[in-house]
Design an enzyme around this catalytic site. Structure first.
Site, mmCIF file in Angstrom:
data_model
loop_
_atom_site.group_PDB
_atom_site.id
_atom_site.type_symbol
_atom_site.label_atom_id
_atom_site.label_comp_id
_atom_site.label_asym_id
_atom_site.label_seq_id
_atom_site.Cartn_x
_atom_site.Cartn_y
_atom_site.Cartn_z
ATOM 1 N N GLY A 120 95.030 -68.071 98.604
ATOM 2 C CA GLY A 120 94.247 -67.357 99.603
ATOM 3 C C GLY A 120 94.289 -67.974 100.994
ATOM 4 N N VAL A 163 98.622 -61.364 100.241
ATOM 5 C CA VAL A 163 98.366 -62.327 99.172
ATOM 6 C C VAL A 163 99.243 -63.561 99.326
ATOM 7 C CG1 VAL A 163 97.718 -60.517 97.538
ATOM 8 C CG2 VAL A 163 100.052 -61.332 97.569
ATOM 9 N N CYS A 164 98.771 -64.649 98.732
ATOM 10 C CA CYS A 164 99.547 -65.884 98.605
ATOM 11 C C CYS A 164 99.121 -66.529 97.296
ATOM 12 C CB CYS A 164 99.325 -66.802 99.807
ATOM 13 S SG CYS A 164 97.646 -67.469 99.925
ATOM 14 N N ALA A 165 99.339 -67.813 97.140
ATOM 15 C CA ALA A 165 99.004 -68.482 95.879
ATOM 16 C C ALA A 165 97.502 -68.641 95.685
ATOM 17 C CB ALA A 165 99.691 -69.842 95.805
ATOM 18 N N THR A 206 97.268 -65.193 94.011
ATOM 19 C CA THR A 206 97.913 -64.859 92.743
ATOM 20 C C THR A 206 97.424 -65.758 91.611
ATOM 21 O OG1 THR A 206 99.814 -66.240 93.306
ATOM 22 C CG2 THR A 206 100.001 -63.881 93.774
#
Length: 191
Positions: free
Chosen positions: A69, A65-67, A93
């Protein structure tokens, strides 16, 4: 090379107990709020973590995951090139929080760092404005500064990478605490 699976936040929420969640954002972004149980392995440390991620993937599915995608897709591609099948969280996220799921913060964290995409927009916009202003007030050659930023943004979109984000990630406010990568790698190894 395997293609990463995409999980939507509701799917991932129902499966958190069976997933190894790896958050590839900077330590500052991670401290600002992350998926419960996520381990912070910044994108620039992915190569070092590869053997331990491979071990975790042998025990079950790995969700990256990241902020938003984009960085998690890049991480999934890097891992797939090394033979590690992963999944990515659709919308990152941001989508997770937008759907009402909780974000956890490390103890003692009081202030959230801006997301990397917001930092890039601020920096790029500021440099473009500076180049235009200096081009009018000092010398027209300063407009090349604005043109360089515009070219960098186009390259960033075409390659789905961002050199400015990589530079901003190294600034102190994006690393409010030293990423305890050794402890994270031990958790990946030992499950």
């Amino acid at each position: 090379m395997s293609t990463p699976t995409t999980l939507h936040p509701a799917e991932a929420d129902g499966r958190l107990h069976e997933l190894t969640v790896i958050d590839v954002r900077t330590p500052g972004e991670y401290a600002g709020g992350h998926i419960p149980g996520a381990l912070n392995v910044p994108l620039d440390a992915l190569d070092r973590a590869l053997p331990d991620i491979r071990t975790a993937a042998g025990r079950g599915e790995v969700l990256v995951v990241c902020a938003s995608g984009a960085r998690s897709e890049n991480a999934c591609r890097i891992l797939a090139e090394s033979g590690v099948h992963t999944a990515t969280l659709a919308g990152g996220t941001g989508a997770w929080a937008a759907q009402g799921h909780d974000l956890h913060r490390p103890e003692g964290t009081t202030k959230a760092t801006w997301g990397m995409d917001r930092q890039v927009r601020l920096t790029a916009g500021s440099v473009v404005l500076l180049g235009l202003a200096l081009g009018e007030l000092v010398h027209p050659a300063f407009r090349l500064l604005s043109a360089g930023i515009a070219g960098g943004l186009v390259l960033s979109a075409v390659t789905n990478t961002c050199g400015m984000a990589a530079m901003l990630a190294k600034l102190p406010y994006n690393r409010p605490r030293k990423a305890d990568l050794d402890a994270t790698l031990a958790r990946l190894r030992n499950g």
